[in-house]
Design a protein around this motif. Structure first.
Motif, PDB file in Angstrom:
ATOM      1  N   ASP A  46      39.590  10.104  -8.644  1.00 19.68           N
ATOM      2  CA  ASP A  46      40.686  10.548  -7.776  1.00 19.68           C
ATOM      3  C   ASP A  46      41.550  11.541  -8.538  1.00 19.68           C
ATOM      4  O   ASP A  46      42.268  11.173  -9.467  1.00 19.68           O
ATOM      5  N   SER A  89      43.474  13.787  -6.650  1.00 17.20           N
ATOM      6  CA  SER A  89      44.290  14.329  -5.556  1.00 17.20           C
ATOM      7  C   SER A  89      45.659  14.767  -6.059  1.00 17.20           C
ATOM      8  O   SER A  89      46.474  13.938  -6.461  1.00 17.20           O
ATOM      9  N   GLU A 120      33.041   7.087  -4.909  1.00 14.06           N
ATOM     10  CA  GLU A 120      34.289   7.488  -4.270  1.00 14.06           C
ATOM     11  C   GLU A 120      34.796   8.764  -4.926  1.00 14.06           C
ATOM     12  O   GLU A 120      34.939   8.822  -6.153  1.00 14.06           O
ATOM     13  N   TYR A 178      37.944  11.566  -4.393  1.00 17.80           N
ATOM     14  CA  TYR A 178      39.185  11.921  -3.709  1.00 17.80           C
ATOM     15  C   TYR A 178      39.767  13.170  -4.366  1.00 17.80           C
ATOM     16  O   TYR A 178      40.183  13.132  -5.532  1.00 17.80           O
ATOM     17  N   SER A 200      41.945  15.396  -2.370  1.00 18.18           N
ATOM     18  CA  SER A 200      42.886  15.931  -1.389  1.00 18.18           C
ATOM     19  C   SER A 200      43.984  16.740  -2.068  1.00 18.18           C
ATOM     20  O   SER A 200      44.560  16.313  -3.078  1.00 18.18           O
ATOM     21  N   SER A 237      32.684   7.330   0.001  1.00 15.78           N
ATOM     22  CA  SER A 237      33.960   7.856   0.485  1.00 15.78           C
ATOM     23  C   SER A 237      34.200   9.247  -0.078  1.00 15.78           C
ATOM     24  O   SER A 237      34.119   9.455  -1.294  1.00 15.78           O
ATOM     25  N   GLN A 258      37.082  12.312   0.348  1.00 17.53           N
ATOM     26  CA  GLN A 258      38.362  12.746   0.915  1.00 17.53           C
ATOM     27  C   GLN A 258      38.718  14.120   0.359  1.00 17.53           C
ATOM     28  O   GLN A 258      38.947  14.275  -0.844  1.00 17.53           O
ATOM     29  N   ARG A 298      41.171  16.384   2.014  1.00 18.85           N
ATOM     30  CA  ARG A 298      42.231  16.849   2.902  1.00 18.85           C
ATOM     31  C   ARG A 298      42.958  18.047   2.284  1.00 18.85           C
ATOM     32  O   ARG A 298      43.261  18.047   1.093  1.00 18.85           O
ATOM     33  N   SER A 312      33.306   6.899   4.735  1.00 26.03           N
ATOM     34  CA  SER A 312      34.584   7.531   5.036  1.00 26.03           C
ATOM     35  C   SER A 312      34.498   9.018   4.725  1.00 26.03           C
ATOM     36  O   SER A 312      34.101   9.399   3.621  1.00 26.03           O
ATOM     37  N   PHE A 359      37.007  12.411   5.177  1.00 24.87           N
ATOM     38  CA  PHE A 359      38.314  12.945   5.560  1.00 24.87           C
ATOM     39  C   PHE A 359      38.381  14.420   5.176  1.00 24.87           C
ATOM     40  O   PHE A 359      38.405  14.757   3.990  1.00 24.87           O
ATOM     41  N   TYR A 394      34.799   5.792   9.147  1.00 24.26           N
ATOM     42  CA  TYR A 394      36.092   6.468   9.258  1.00 24.26           C
ATOM     43  C   TYR A 394      35.862   7.978   9.182  1.00 24.26           C
ATOM     44  O   TYR A 394      35.270   8.471   8.224  1.00 24.26           O
ATOM     45  N   ASP A 428      37.869  11.786   9.840  1.00 27.01           N
ATOM     46  CA  ASP A 428      39.093  12.541  10.124  1.00 27.01           C
ATOM     47  C   ASP A 428      38.793  14.031  10.010  1.00 27.01           C
ATOM     48  O   ASP A 428      38.581  14.544   8.913  1.00 27.01           O
TER      49      ASP A 428
END
Length: 298
Positions: free
Chosen positions: A170, A172, A195, A197, A199, A220, A222, A224, A244, A246, A268, A270
């Motif tokens: 992560d 982000s 995973e 992330y 974002s 996952s 992400q 964003r 997931s 996103f 999930y 988005d």
């Protein structure tokens, strides 16, 4: 009589020795035994000393200065936020999320001497616009790394790709940038990643088709508000393990896919505030637990 008296004295001594020796031995064992190796304890104390404590702009939950209880002469394995291997004493986890740390994280930080670390969470602190050091690439045993929302800036170093055991990453942060060469190395080397992330990280130069090079174990993803541009391949929606996805806030990310391209593993989704459109039908999305699709073209 003299021999009888001597014998009785010897028996008394033996009784005293056998009766009281265990309590004396147990008192010796009650003295504190430090499990944490001295060099790792010192490294943590020096890491602590390199930062000041400042109340967090995030939430009251982030005003938890875990390092306050770190004291010289005490076992670092008992310190708040520190996890040790109970056999070797090596520090294997550092969980300092929301710990009010404020200051620059230098490449010479003693943090990078903790080579046995497996989990490192420095999220929601304030590292004063620090660059993510290439020294993170030295922590080869890491399986979890979280540097999110801690005011890092600049380029994500390609050395992050050296952490081949990572299952969760992560990064982000706004004000970070991930260039194609670093992303491609990350995708190529982090084969155990589940995973990811990123974002807020500027990924405007990363080609969306390169997402397919990420680990097949990914559950996952992400991304964003990453400034993504170009056409997203429909294979992204059919990854067998992805649960997931996103991608909201990427206004120049395009694509239009029929509903049958959605993987049954996906729970999930988005795509809000992106031009991506999927013509959803009730039967095609019945397995989804959450779906956000607003401000779409078409």
């Amino acid at each position: 009589m003299g021999s009888v008296l001597l014998l009785s004295q010897i028996l008394c001594l033996l009784f005293f020795h056998s009766h009281f020796q265990p309590s004396l031995s147990s008192s010796n064992f009650s003295s504190p035994v430090l499990l944490c190796p001295a060099d790792q304890s010192l490294a943590l104390l020096q890491f602590k000393a390199s930062f000041s404590l400042m109340s967090s702009p995030w939430t009251e939950e982030c005003n938890q200065p875990k390092t306050v209880v770190w004291r010289e002469g005490t076992d670092c394995c008992s310190w708040d936020g520190v996890t040790c291997n109970m056999k070797t004493g090596h520090v294997i986890g550092l969980h300092l999320r929301c710990s009010m740390l404020h200051g620059t994280l230098h490449s010479s930080s003693t943090l990078f001497s903790l080579h046995h670390l497996q989990k490192l969470d420095l999220s929601y602190n304030h590292f004063n616009g620090s660059v993510i050091s290439s020294s993170f690439g030295q922590l080869l045993h890491l399986t979890h790394l979280n540097l999110s929302a801690s005011n890092f800036t600049g380029q994500v170093p390609p050395e992050i790709s050296h952490l081949s055991r990572l299952a969760s990453l992560d990064l982000s942060n706004y004000n970070l940038m991930l260039e194609p060469i670093s992303f491609n190395k990350l995708a190529q080397n982090l084969t155990q990643l589940r995973e990811l992330y990123l974002s807020g990280v500027n990924m405007s130069l990363v080609v969306p088709s390169s997402f397919m090079n990420l680990s097949s174990s990914l559950t996952s993803l992400q991304l964003r508000y990453c400034g993504l541009q170009g056409e997203l391949p429909d294979n992204v929606f059919r990854r067998s393990n992805l649960q997931s996805l996103f991608l909201s806030g990427n206004g120049e990310l395009t694509g239009s896919f029929p509903p049958y391209n959605l993987s049954n593993a996906l729970l999930y989704l988005d795509l809000s505030w992106t031009p991506i459109s999927i013509h959803l039908e009730p039967d095609s999305i019945s397995h989804l637990k959450s779906v956000e699709m607003m401000f779409l073209d078409g």
